[in-house]
Design an enzyme around this catalytic site. Structure first.
Site: not given
Ligand code: OXD
Ligand code: MN
Length: 586
Positions: A67, A195, A204, A224, A246, A248, A273, A364
């Protein structure tokens, strides 16, 4: 007469001049057709059909792997409505700037009209979005990540009640990349990136940035957070949300194989998420997962950190920017001890260790939610699941103890608002720098964050049975720089303590920052951890927290007068409590 959707599609095709237009119905046949096209033009590589049936590898442009927060804008009429934590552009200026990048951009491409539902198809809380994209990768990924196709068109009928999202790869020049949100119009424009977080507009852009704005208008919450259910030995399931920045470990926690399974504690997955939460008739916050799949970070995922997702990604999965073994299987750092020989790296080149990671650090997998063995039977419950705990957390090597409980909702909002974490590869920019990331929403809140804090405070007043609020960090390090807590499946021990706090059974010790587990109240049997390590993990160091208190004060200054007074008071009260302890210790 043309429906609002038909008119918009017509308008976009006049601007972008596509070679052809495909209205996606979401069928398997259509997906197969998109995949065939990508296999033919090389943008998909088929993985080993025996060990990874129906799995594909996509390699993105190397300049487009995460991102891009620097070109992500909230375009409200008033700059102050976007607030100090968002990039802002005036709506007209933003459109003028982006329009040339869209003009004629699809002339050699197919334009996919992707109707989708966020949330279970039959939930009153779900919403319809339409993404127009010239990327077959996006169309294929949206089929995994949302309820895509005819069901969405049926739900929409002829109405204008949908969030339009226009996406084009444009010319892929990073200088021509923009991710624009028009919350007042409920409109998204994204150009120049393929992406996931920039291009799968349901994720998002809609489910967080636009939805957070809608949620404030309509009295609900778009967050989130993962959603999980913790089953106890009696079979009762208690639902919790956890907001971590993100990369974590939300996905790993949501799908955890519990280390206490032999004692009857199990974790069920609803989401990894995003949660949309409404006040239910029962006075509980009820959460649905707007998504239908998982777009997870691959590196570090293995049989120990997330066995459920390792099972899930063995079929019908799209991998992006991972490495490839000579057997045609995906590979990434942390999958197993040693890299197999003969790897091709994420750029498609022969890999040698001197080249750095073989898989891009933000590579991913995109996998249907139902493929995880831990999926909850309430995954598609139209009313959502009742939330008893909200957990905040992040990567913090020092400062925060393993877990603490907020004193009450208002204090919990303060804890969430002042969360901090060390940055990861999920966004472009420096990795490992500590940044404040309120409620893990810093890159995703579609309006002024001070107003967002106010919304949280108000929701707490409106909900009859507010969840308890906790803070965790799995990432605390000792003097030697090693992690103190084993994490992963062992994290269930912390969830169990929370469950017992919710039920009024577990003991806690009051500290200036909140309640930490009293000695003996965390279930540690079967875990080889010393009393000294536990003491370090739960320690609240007043001098470190005094610095933290000061840093929080500075952070709050950003928001000026718009910051709710309640949060300023909480900061003051924290200072007083720290002072009292410091005096008592003298
Ligand atoms: C992020 C995702 O970047 O969930 O938070 O992809
Ligand atoms: Mn996320």
């Amino acid at each position: 007469m043309a429906t609002p959707l038909e008119s918009w599609v017509e308008e976009v095709s006049r601007l972008t001049k596509p070679k052809s237009i495909v209205w996606c119905d979401g069928s398997q046949h259509e997906y197969d057709h998109i995949v065939e096209g990508m296999l033919r033009d090389g943008s998909f590589i088929e993985l080993n059909p025996k060990t990874y049936p129906n799995c594909y590898l996509h390699r993105s442009n190397p300049n487009d792997v995460a991102r891009t927060e620097s070109v992500t804008f909230i375009c409200t009429r008033e700059k102050s409505d976007a607030g100090p934590t968002n990039n802002w552009m005036a709506p007209d200026e933003a459109k003028q700037k982006a329009e040339p990048f869209f003009r004629g951009a699809m002339k050699d491409r197919t334009m996919y009209v992707v109707p989708y539902i966020l949330g279970p198809a039959n939930s009153p809380y779900s919403k319809v979005g339409i993404e127009i994209t010239d990327s077959p990768y996006v169309a294929a990924s949206m089929r995994i990540m949302s309820r895509m196709g005819t069901a969405a068109l049926d739900r929409l009928g002829g109405s204008s009640d949908f969030v339009p999202g226009l996406h084009s790869l444009g010319d892929m020049d990073p200088q021509h990349r923009l991710v624009l949100h028009f919350p007042e119009e409920k409109l998204i424009w994204s150009v120049g990136s393929g992406y996931g977080g920039n291009a799968l507009l349901g994720k998002k852009c809609f489910a967080l940035r636009i939805a957070s704005w809608m949620a404030r208008e309509q009295g609900w919450m778009a967050e989130h957070t993962l959603i999980l259910g913790l089953e106890d030995p009696s079979g009762k399931v208690t639902y919790m949300c956890a907001a971590f920045p993100s990369a974590c470990g939300k996905t790993n926690l949501a799908m955890m194989v519990s280390a206490l399974e032999n004692q009857g504690y199990r974790v069920w997955t609803i989401g990894d998420d995003i949660a949309w939460m409404h006040i239910g008739k029962d006075g509980m916050l009820r959460a649905i997962n707007p998504e239908n799949g998982f777009f997870g970070v691959a590196p570090g995922t293995n049989e120990k950190t997330n066995p459920n997702v390792m099972t899930a990604v063995h079929h019908d999965t799209i991998f992006t920017n991972v490495a490839l073994t000579p057997e045609g299987e995906p590979w990434w750092e942390g999958m197993n001890a040693a890299a197999p020989s003969g790897l091709t790296d994420w750029k498609g080149e022969k890999w040698t260790p001197s080249k750095g990671p073989a898989a891009q650090p933000n590579s991913r997998y995109t996998v249907p939610a139902r493929q995880t063995p831990s999926i909850s039977e309430h995954f598609e419950d139209p009313e959502g699941v009742p939330i008893s705990a909200i957990i905040f957390g992040g990567r913090r090597a020092k400062v925060a103890p393993l877990v603490f409980e907020a004193r009450d909702w208002q204090h919990g909002v303060f804890v969430g608002a002042t969360m901090a974490s060390e940055t990861t590869a999920a966004a472009t920019g420096a990795v490992g720098v500590t940044r404040r990331d309120p409620m893990a929403m810093l890159p995703f809140c579609g309006y002024n964050m001070a107003d967002y804090f106010r919304h949280w405070l108000e929701m707490g007043e409106r909900v009859a049975h507010p969840p308890k609020i906790f803070h965790v960090t799995w990432f605390r390090k000792g003097e030697d720089g090693q992690f103190l807590w084993p994490g992963y499946g062992e994290n269930v021990r912390v969830l169990k303590w929370m469950l017992e706090r919710i039920e009024g059974r577990a003991k806690a010790t009051e500290t200036p920052i909140g309640y930490v587990p009293a000695p003996g109240s965390l279930t540690l049997d079967g875990l080889d951890i010393s009393a000294g390590t536990m003491e370090q993990l739960l320690r609240v160091d007043t001098s470190v927290w005094s610095d933290e208190h000061e840093a929080i004060g500075k952070f709050f200054e950003k928001f000026g007068k718009r910051l709710p007074e309640e949060l300023r008071q909480e900061q003051e009260k924290l200072g007083q409590r720290l002072q009292q302890v410091a005096v008592a210790q003298k």
